[in-house]
Motif scaffolding. Structure first.
Motif, PDB file in Angstrom:
ATOM      1  N   ALA A   1      15.258  -1.693 -14.631  1.00 60.97           N
ATOM      2  CA  ALA A   1      15.055  -0.872 -13.569  1.00 60.97           C
ATOM      3  C   ALA A   1      14.539  -1.584 -12.527  1.00 60.97           C
ATOM      4  CB  ALA A   1      13.854   0.141 -14.169  1.00 60.97           C
TER       5      ALA A   1
ATOM      6  N   THR B   1      15.586   4.302 -14.819  1.00 58.68           N
ATOM      7  CA  THR B   1      14.407   4.122 -15.670  1.00 58.68           C
ATOM      8  C   THR B   1      14.985   3.492 -16.765  1.00 58.68           C
ATOM      9  OG1 THR B   1      14.747   6.400 -16.541  1.00 58.68           O
ATOM     10  CG2 THR B   1      13.460   6.250 -14.546  1.00 58.68           C
TER      11      THR B   1
ATOM     12  N   TYR C   1       8.909   3.672 -21.867  1.00 58.01           N
ATOM     13  CA  TYR C   1       8.368   4.256 -20.509  1.00 58.01           C
ATOM     14  C   TYR C   1       7.267   3.555 -20.009  1.00 58.01           C
ATOM     15  CZ  TYR C   1       5.535   7.704 -17.730  1.00 58.01           C
ATOM     16  OH  TYR C   1       4.952   8.040 -16.614  1.00 58.01           O
TER      17      TYR C   1
ATOM     18  N   MET D   1       7.583   0.124 -18.532  1.00 52.54           N
ATOM     19  CA  MET D   1       8.053   0.197 -17.210  1.00 52.54           C
ATOM     20  C   MET D   1       7.152   0.497 -16.327  1.00 52.54           C
ATOM     21  SD  MET D   1      10.974   3.023 -15.602  1.00 52.54           S
ATOM     22  CE  MET D   1       9.794   4.313 -15.718  1.00 52.54           C
TER      23      MET D   1
ATOM     24  N   ILE E   1      13.556   8.360  -6.374  1.00 48.98           N
ATOM     25  CA  ILE E   1      14.060   7.819  -7.647  1.00 48.98           C
ATOM     26  C   ILE E   1      15.600   8.133  -7.773  1.00 48.98           C
ATOM     27  CG2 ILE E   1      14.284   7.902 -10.200  1.00 48.98           C
ATOM     28  CD1 ILE E   1      11.597   8.864 -10.053  1.00 48.98           C
TER      29      ILE E   1
ATOM     30  N   SER F   1      19.158   7.591  -9.999  1.00 52.91           N
ATOM     31  CA  SER F   1      19.485   7.478 -11.441  1.00 52.91           C
ATOM     32  C   SER F   1      21.025   7.304 -11.399  1.00 52.91           C
ATOM     33  CB  SER F   1      19.238   8.791 -12.276  1.00 52.91           C
ATOM     34  OG  SER F   1      19.785   8.662 -13.266  1.00 52.91           O
TER      35      SER F   1
ATOM     36  N   SER G   1      18.273   6.817 -18.561  1.00 52.50           N
ATOM     37  CA  SER G   1      17.556   8.014 -18.127  1.00 52.50           C
ATOM     38  C   SER G   1      16.679   8.599 -19.018  1.00 52.50           C
ATOM     39  CB  SER G   1      18.578   9.268 -17.908  1.00 52.50           C
ATOM     40  OG  SER G   1      19.422   9.591 -19.041  1.00 52.50           O
TER      41      SER G   1
ATOM     42  N   LEU H   1      13.421   9.157 -17.485  1.00 52.32           N
ATOM     43  CA  LEU H   1      13.317   9.977 -16.348  1.00 52.32           C
ATOM     44  C   LEU H   1      12.369  11.256 -16.146  1.00 52.32           C
ATOM     45  CD1 LEU H   1      14.564   9.853 -13.483  1.00 52.32           C
ATOM     46  CD2 LEU H   1      16.614  11.384 -14.371  1.00 52.32           C
TER      47      LEU H   1
ATOM     48  N   ALA I   1       8.988  10.017 -15.768  1.00 51.54           N
ATOM     49  CA  ALA I   1       8.504   9.231 -14.674  1.00 51.54           C
ATOM     50  C   ALA I   1       8.751  10.346 -13.408  1.00 51.54           C
ATOM     51  CB  ALA I   1      10.006   8.246 -14.463  1.00 51.54           C
TER      52      ALA I   1
END
Length: 398
Positions: A37, A50, A56, A59, A75, A77, A85, A88, A91
């Motif tokens: 990412a 992501t 997660y 990141m 963001i 994608s 994702s 996502l 996030a």
């Protein structure tokens, strides 16, 4: 706290390294993978893709080493597959961005996966968004390798974010191409193309021509798996063009399994005939090789010869597995044949020939069938088959 890595003046890598994954949808990932990412530190901080949901926290820690995540305004994608994702929704909830951009198909896929309103906005080829001090433009890359796939291009920095394209499953602490050993990454790049991108080779060639026509010449290519291409991005582009062309080569792959050694003996005589004909050959037993390594060897081959014993009036399970896998990858331009041993019912070996035909392989001879242990006549037939296939490859190369 895990740290981000700066890759250009305004771009940071904020991904995750998965050192331990060994299987990815039936594809053997012996060297793990990365989920890349990227954070663009512009006036409107922007997160590109992501990671898999299990990563997660990793990141977010990397993002926090650069900026308060709440300050991210956008963001993007590029690809809805869960390894990019999966994080996502978390996030979006934590960051609360002003905008989340996806392709048209990305909108459909992400909505179907998460069943949540993530306030997605769609973009298409040619669309551009202002990220404050720079511009991100979009190029749809449909079926490379999902319908939703797209590229994002940071124009002033000249960085192209390519989701799964130009990547590889390769866990490495060295983030750039010039830091990694070519002898290692080249095999992983070939394997990734063979197992992920091969069915879409015609689309690859058209897409590369489209990108060239658009005049894109990035100084850096940042994929979502593996390392980042900064020294010579053209190297991976040229490799894709080569692999996508599926040009004939003087190479054959003999794939088989065996119960009591008879089918393996037949494979050895076929291989000897191929070698005598001047053909490079890979002899792969499914007892000791993975299906994803077989297709990697097949990527630059012109012949596929398959063999199986008979078990319960059927082909051996390991052969059914690899042939189902190979059929889906749609390798073009192959010649081939089948062989096998049996006890009292040789009919299933003919099914191997039908499987080759269903894969659009040009079958050059009837299947060779050996009752129990191959005798001298069967051994000669096998060696002659190797010579014949070698001859057919030579004809393709003229």
């Amino acid at each position: 706290m895990m740290q981000a890595v700066q890759i250009s003046e305004k771009v940071y890598w904020v991904g995750a390294i998965d050192w331990n994954i060994r299987d990815f949808h039936g594809y053997s990932t012996k060297r793990g993978t990365t989920y890349n990412a990227y954070l663009i530190m512009s006036e409107k901080p922007t997160l590109i893709d992501t990671v898999k949901k299990e990563f997660y926290d990793e990141m977010m820690e990397r993002i926090q080493s650069v900026i308060d995540p709440k300050k991210i305004q956008i963001i993007i994608s590029n690809h809805s597959e869960m390894d990019h994702s999966g994080a996502l929704p978390q996030a979006v909830e934590a960051i609360e961005p002003e905008e989340v951009y996806v392709s048209d198909m990305g909108f459909k896929d992400i909505t179907a996966q998460f069943h949540r309103d993530l306030k997605l906005k769609t973009v298409k080829t040619g669309d551009r968004i202002d990220v404050g001090g720079d511009t991100v433009s979009f190029v749809e890359a449909r079926m490379l390798h999902w319908p939703d796939s797209m590229f994002s291009y940071l124009e002033k920095e000249n960085v192209l974010f390519t989701n799964d394209v130009f990547g590889m499953h390769y866990a490495t602490g060295k983030l750039f191409d010039d830091e990694n050993e070519e002898r290692l990454w080249l095999y992983e790049a070939e394997k990734y193309y063979a197992n992920i991108v091969l069915p879409y080779s015609d689309i690859v060639l058209r897409f590369l021509a489209q990108v060239q026509k658009m005049g894109l010449s990035p100084k850096m290519i940042a994929p979502d798996h593996g390392f980042i291409w900064r020294k010579d991005p053209s190297k991976i582009i040229n490799l894709y063009a080569k692999w996508a062309s599926q040009a004939p080569n003087n190479k054959a792959v003999v794939v088989y399994d065996t119960m009591w050694g008879s089918t393996e003996k037949m494979a050895c005589y076929i291989t000897d005939g191929l070698r005598a004909g001047g053909t490079v050959v890979k002899q792969l037993s499914m007892h000791s090789n993975h299906r994803s390594d077989v297709v990697t060897e097949l990527l630059d081959a012109s012949a596929l010869i398959i063999g199986s014993p008979v078990l319960n009036s059927n082909i051996f399970p390991a052969m059914a597995d690899v042939l189902c896998y190979l059929k889906g990858l749609r390798k073009k331009g192959l010649v081939g044949a089948a062989f096998g041993s049996y006890g009292w019912n040789g009919a299933p070996i003919d099914e191997l020939t039908k499987m080759l035909e269903s894969m659009n392989v040009q079958v050059v001879a009837p299947a060779i069938k050996s009752p129990f242990v191959p005798d001298e006549n069967i051994k000669k037939q096998c060696r002659d088959l190797g010579l014949l296939v070698s001859q057919k490859i030579a004809e393709k190369l003229k």
